[in-house]
Design a protein around this motif. Structure first.
Motif, PDB file in Angstrom:
ATOM      1  N   VAL A  80      -3.283  15.204  12.627  1.00 44.04           N
ATOM      2  CA  VAL A  80      -1.783  15.467  12.457  1.00 44.04           C
ATOM      3  C   VAL A  80      -1.018  14.620  11.770  1.00 44.04           C
ATOM      4  CG1 VAL A  80       0.173  16.018  13.779  1.00 44.04           C
ATOM      5  CG2 VAL A  80      -2.172  17.016  14.689  1.00 44.04           C
ATOM      6  N   GLU A  81      -0.354  15.193  11.015  1.00 41.23           N
ATOM      7  CA  GLU A  81       0.651  14.305  10.313  1.00 41.23           C
ATOM      8  C   GLU A  81       2.012  14.277  11.104  1.00 41.23           C
ATOM      9  OE1 GLU A  81       0.507  13.666   5.740  1.00 41.23           O
ATOM     10  OE2 GLU A  81      -0.401  15.691   5.989  1.00 41.23           O
ATOM     11  N   HIS A  82       2.495  12.907  11.198  1.00 42.89           N
ATOM     12  CA  HIS A  82       3.689  12.658  12.320  1.00 42.89           C
ATOM     13  C   HIS A  82       4.869  12.506  11.334  1.00 42.89           C
ATOM     14  CE1 HIS A  82       1.359  11.752  15.876  1.00 42.89           C
ATOM     15  NE2 HIS A  82       0.452  11.438  14.953  1.00 42.89           N
ATOM     16  N   THR A  83       5.926  13.284  12.157  1.00 39.94           N
ATOM     17  CA  THR A  83       7.294  13.139  11.466  1.00 39.94           C
ATOM     18  C   THR A  83       7.824  11.640  11.440  1.00 39.94           C
ATOM     19  OG1 THR A  83       7.674  15.229  12.237  1.00 39.94           O
ATOM     20  CG2 THR A  83       9.636  13.698  11.704  1.00 39.94           C
ATOM     21  N   THR A  84       8.180  11.314  10.007  1.00 40.65           N
ATOM     22  CA  THR A  84       8.697   9.828   9.841  1.00 40.65           C
ATOM     23  C   THR A  84      10.162  10.156   9.757  1.00 40.65           C
ATOM     24  OG1 THR A  84       8.204  10.426   7.244  1.00 40.65           O
ATOM     25  CG2 THR A  84       6.622   9.144   8.541  1.00 40.65           C
ATOM     26  N   ARG A  85      10.708   8.744  10.293  1.00 46.79           N
ATOM     27  CA  ARG A  85      12.166   8.880  10.570  1.00 46.79           C
ATOM     28  C   ARG A  85      12.822   8.105   9.603  1.00 46.79           C
ATOM     29  NH1 ARG A  85      12.982   9.933  16.394  1.00 46.79           N
ATOM     30  NH2 ARG A  85      11.024  10.212  17.336  1.00 46.79           N
ATOM     31  N   ALA A  86      12.156   7.414   8.567  1.00 47.04           N
ATOM     32  CA  ALA A  86      12.523   6.408   7.531  1.00 47.04           C
ATOM     33  C   ALA A  86      12.007   6.582   6.162  1.00 47.04           C
ATOM     34  CB  ALA A  86      12.866   5.128   8.102  1.00 47.04           C
ATOM     35  N   LEU A 237       0.994   5.416  19.095  1.00 50.16           N
ATOM     36  CA  LEU A 237       2.438   5.848  19.669  1.00 50.16           C
ATOM     37  C   LEU A 237       2.181   6.371  21.245  1.00 50.16           C
ATOM     38  CD1 LEU A 237       3.216   8.495  16.816  1.00 50.16           C
ATOM     39  CD2 LEU A 237       4.437   6.418  17.346  1.00 50.16           C
ATOM     40  N   ASP A 238       1.151   6.578  21.526  1.00 48.31           N
ATOM     41  CA  ASP A 238       0.879   6.852  23.021  1.00 48.31           C
ATOM     42  C   ASP A 238       0.992   5.305  23.706  1.00 48.31           C
ATOM     43  OD1 ASP A 238       0.702   9.383  22.829  1.00 48.31           O
ATOM     44  OD2 ASP A 238      -1.665   9.406  23.060  1.00 48.31           O
ATOM     45  N   ILE A 239       0.541   4.407  23.075  1.00 53.00           N
ATOM     46  CA  ILE A 239       0.410   3.212  23.987  1.00 53.00           C
ATOM     47  C   ILE A 239       2.009   2.782  23.952  1.00 53.00           C
ATOM     48  CG2 ILE A 239      -0.310   0.758  23.522  1.00 53.00           C
ATOM     49  CD1 ILE A 239      -3.079   1.769  22.492  1.00 53.00           C
ATOM     50  N   PHE A 240       2.670   2.807  22.846  1.00 53.39           N
ATOM     51  CA  PHE A 240       3.919   2.438  22.559  1.00 53.39           C
ATOM     52  C   PHE A 240       4.945   2.889  23.770  1.00 53.39           C
ATOM     53  CE2 PHE A 240       8.303   4.130  20.958  1.00 53.39           C
ATOM     54  CZ  PHE A 240       8.831   3.038  21.441  1.00 53.39           C
ATOM     55  N   VAL A 241       4.622   4.491  24.072  1.00 56.32           N
ATOM     56  CA  VAL A 241       5.321   5.208  25.048  1.00 56.32           C
ATOM     57  C   VAL A 241       5.146   4.755  26.356  1.00 56.32           C
ATOM     58  CG1 VAL A 241       5.686   7.456  26.135  1.00 56.32           C
ATOM     59  CG2 VAL A 241       5.663   7.196  23.627  1.00 56.32           C
ATOM     60  N   ALA A 242       3.692   4.632  26.652  1.00 58.80           N
ATOM     61  CA  ALA A 242       3.489   4.023  28.097  1.00 58.80           C
ATOM     62  C   ALA A 242       3.684   2.689  28.481  1.00 58.80           C
ATOM     63  CB  ALA A 242       1.773   4.238  28.250  1.00 58.80           C
ATOM     64  N   GLY A 258      -4.314   1.164   3.963  1.00 61.89           N
ATOM     65  CA  GLY A 258      -4.319   0.880   5.144  1.00 61.89           C
ATOM     66  C   GLY A 258      -2.727   0.499   5.489  1.00 61.89           C
ATOM     67  N   LEU A 259      -2.193  -0.204   4.774  1.00 57.95           N
ATOM     68  CA  LEU A 259      -0.640  -0.563   4.830  1.00 57.95           C
ATOM     69  C   LEU A 259      -0.018   0.830   4.893  1.00 57.95           C
ATOM     70  CD1 LEU A 259      -0.291  -3.588   2.654  1.00 57.95           C
ATOM     71  CD2 LEU A 259      -0.378  -3.482   5.260  1.00 57.95           C
ATOM     72  N   SER A 260      -0.288   1.910   4.042  1.00 63.23           N
ATOM     73  CA  SER A 260       0.474   3.138   4.196  1.00 63.23           C
ATOM     74  C   SER A 260       0.193   3.498   5.639  1.00 63.23           C
ATOM     75  CB  SER A 260      -0.050   3.985   3.354  1.00 63.23           C
ATOM     76  OG  SER A 260       0.302   5.495   3.423  1.00 63.23           O
ATOM     77  N   MET A 261      -0.885   3.469   6.217  1.00 59.52           N
ATOM     78  CA  MET A 261      -0.969   4.183   7.630  1.00 59.52           C
ATOM     79  C   MET A 261      -0.103   3.274   8.425  1.00 59.52           C
ATOM     80  SD  MET A 261      -4.559   4.082  10.049  1.00 59.52           S
ATOM     81  CE  MET A 261      -5.578   4.253   8.713  1.00 59.52           C
ATOM     82  N   GLY A 262       0.140   2.027   8.559  1.00 59.95           N
ATOM     83  CA  GLY A 262       1.062   1.260   9.357  1.00 59.95           C
ATOM     84  C   GLY A 262       2.274   1.644   9.006  1.00 59.95           C
ATOM     85  N   ALA A 263       2.776   1.702   7.819  1.00 63.42           N
ATOM     86  CA  ALA A 263       4.180   2.109   7.371  1.00 63.42           C
ATOM     87  C   ALA A 263       4.318   3.731   8.222  1.00 63.42           C
ATOM     88  CB  ALA A 263       4.434   2.151   6.003  1.00 63.42           C
ATOM     89  N   HIS A 264       3.598   4.393   8.163  1.00 57.14           N
ATOM     90  CA  HIS A 264       3.819   5.715   8.622  1.00 57.14           C
ATOM     91  C   HIS A 264       3.925   5.627  10.311  1.00 57.14           C
ATOM     92  CE1 HIS A 264       2.724   7.675   4.872  1.00 57.14           C
ATOM     93  NE2 HIS A 264       3.154   8.809   5.290  1.00 57.14           N
ATOM     94  N   LEU A 265       3.142   4.668  10.708  1.00 63.07           N
ATOM     95  CA  LEU A 265       3.232   4.348  12.058  1.00 63.07           C
ATOM     96  C   LEU A 265       4.728   3.743  12.551  1.00 63.07           C
ATOM     97  CD1 LEU A 265       2.472   3.977  15.195  1.00 63.07           C
ATOM     98  CD2 LEU A 265       1.127   1.908  14.357  1.00 63.07           C
ATOM     99  N   ALA A 266       5.254   2.800  11.770  1.00 67.72           N
ATOM    100  CA  ALA A 266       6.479   2.221  11.837  1.00 67.72           C
ATOM    101  C   ALA A 266       7.554   3.437  11.854  1.00 67.72           C
ATOM    102  CB  ALA A 266       6.524   1.224  10.987  1.00 67.72           C
ATOM    103  N   ALA A 267       7.518   4.018  10.743  1.00 72.17           N
ATOM    104  CA  ALA A 267       8.500   5.280  10.668  1.00 72.17           C
ATOM    105  C   ALA A 267       8.422   6.257  11.462  1.00 72.17           C
ATOM    106  CB  ALA A 267       8.460   5.768   9.006  1.00 72.17           C
ATOM    107  N   ALA A 268       7.397   6.381  12.517  1.00 70.99           N
ATOM    108  CA  ALA A 268       7.407   7.401  13.261  1.00 70.99           C
ATOM    109  C   ALA A 268       7.768   6.940  14.692  1.00 70.99           C
ATOM    110  CB  ALA A 268       5.631   7.948  13.686  1.00 70.99           C
ATOM    111  N   PRO A 270      10.681   5.611  17.429  1.00 69.16           N
ATOM    112  CA  PRO A 270      11.905   6.015  17.654  1.00 69.16           C
ATOM    113  C   PRO A 270      12.949   4.964  17.312  1.00 69.16           C
ATOM    114  CG  PRO A 270      10.793   5.908  19.740  1.00 69.16           C
ATOM    115  CD  PRO A 270      10.017   5.944  18.517  1.00 69.16           C
ATOM    116  N   GLU A 271      12.559   3.649  17.597  1.00 62.41           N
ATOM    117  CA  GLU A 271      13.298   2.440  17.437  1.00 62.41           C
ATOM    118  C   GLU A 271      12.465   1.075  17.086  1.00 62.41           C
ATOM    119  OE1 GLU A 271      16.666  -0.223  19.803  1.00 62.41           O
ATOM    120  OE2 GLU A 271      15.334   1.132  21.040  1.00 62.41           O
TER     121      GLU A 271
END
Length: 338
Positions: A80-86, A237-242, A258-268, A270-271
């Motif tokens: 699944v592709e996650h929504t990015t906020r930035a 993201l699940d670990i962050f929430v928990a 791989g950095l693109s993967m990390g950037a998408h995680l960061a942009a997903a 909430p803060e």
């Protein structure tokens, strides 16, 4: 920690093994400066339906640990592709264990970055060496910049306490993984509470059977989250929430894929309160793309990376190293399938 567990998310269905093997490219990319004992970084990249993705566990990791990295490969390429906020995320500069006289040359490769992560506690280095390197980083970044240090779990509690007493005057943002175990981190936090240096956990999250144990034990002030070792963006993201703690999104000396993967995680997220450790393409002397994710004005873009076939050929690993990586992929796939 959060009082409620995150809703479980289905892992991406495993693509056929042949889809991974047939389109896999193994590269060996030289580094500008020796880092973690390496002069070159090997990685496997492959194109999935979502775009290019990466499998690059460090070579000493066995199939069980490497399987989390393969889960991340599949999550980013097939999941699944996650929504990015930035459209971009702020990143830190990374300073390997270089002499103080080399600090400016290294940090000049990170234009606009206002945070420096300094590697400390390297084999063969002394605390005096570390203090000199941190002092040079602080001088470079100025009083308004941030300096964080990373010991990769190399210190005992006593050594870490001694080091933090010596380094705290340089106004550290935090110390990353000063000791190896969760009980040691908890003890260090207790003993150094008056120094005002927060403790961040990295290996105690990404290499742990239970990545939430460090948060549950109150052994860290923040967590370092890396997409590949934790099984991908969805799992991270699940670990962050928990966990219910602030996080720093980082990488493991990845290619720009791989950095693109990390950037998408960061942009997903909430803060994000801290700059991300995703500027490490500046440590590479070569990459797999003509448009690498290098820091510009202190940030990298959040985007998929277009891999260049000519660069894949130019930096292709030898036949025996390619087979080594394909065998690692097979073994990791078997763990996931099992």
């Amino acid at each position: 920690m959060s009082n409620s567990s995150p809703a479980p998310r289905a892992a991406p269905r495993l693509p056929p093994l042949a889809d991974l093997l047939d389109d896999a490219h193994v590269v060996q990319l030289p580094l500008r400066t020796r880092f973690r004992g390496l002069d070159a970084r090997e990685a496997l990249v492959v194109e999935g339906p979502n775009g290019w993705t990466e499998f690059s566990p460090f070579v000493e990791y066995g199939p069980a640990e490497a399987s989390a990295w393969l889960a991340a490969t599949i999550d980013f390429g097939w999941g699944v592709e996650h929504t990015t906020r930035a459209s971009s995320v702020a990143v830190n500069a990374t300073l390997p264990t270089v002499a103080p006289g080399e600090v400016r040359t290294v940090l000049d490769r990170y234009p606009g970055c206002r945070t420096v992560k300094v590697k400390v506690a390297d084999p063969g280095e002394t605390l005096r060496d570390d203090v000199a390197r941190v002092a040079a980083a602080r001088e470079y970044i100025g009083d308004s910049g941030r300096v964080r240090i990373d010991a990769n779990g190399a210190w005992t509690v006593a050594q870490a306490e001694e080091a933090l007493v010596a380094l705290a005057p340089y106004a550290l943002e935090y110390v990353e993984q000063p000791c190896a175990t969760v009980p040691e981190l908890a003890e260090l936090r207790r003993r150094t509470a008056g120094l005002g240096v927060p403790v961040a956990a990295d290996e105690s999250v990404r290499k742990a059977a239970d990545p939430l144990a460090v948060a549950r034990a109150g052994a860290a002030d923040l967590l370092v989250i890396k997409a590949q070792p934790l099984g991908g963006i969805t799992a991270a993201l699940d670990i962050f929430v928990a966990a219910g703690l602030p996080v720093v999104v980082s990488s493991a000396l990845d290619t720009s894929v791989g950095l693109s993967m990390g950037a998408h995680l960061a942009a997903a997220m909430p803060e994000l309160r801290h700059d991300c450790g995703l500027g490490t393409a500046a440590l590479l002397a070569a990459d797999v793309t003509r448009a690498p994710l290098l820091p510009v004005d202190g940030a990298i873009e959040v985007r998929r990376v277009d891999v260049d076939v000519d660069l894949l050929r130019r930096h292709a690993a030898s036949d025996d190293r390619r087979e080594f990586w394909l065998e690692r992929l097979r073994a990791s796939y078997a763990v996931l399938a099992g």
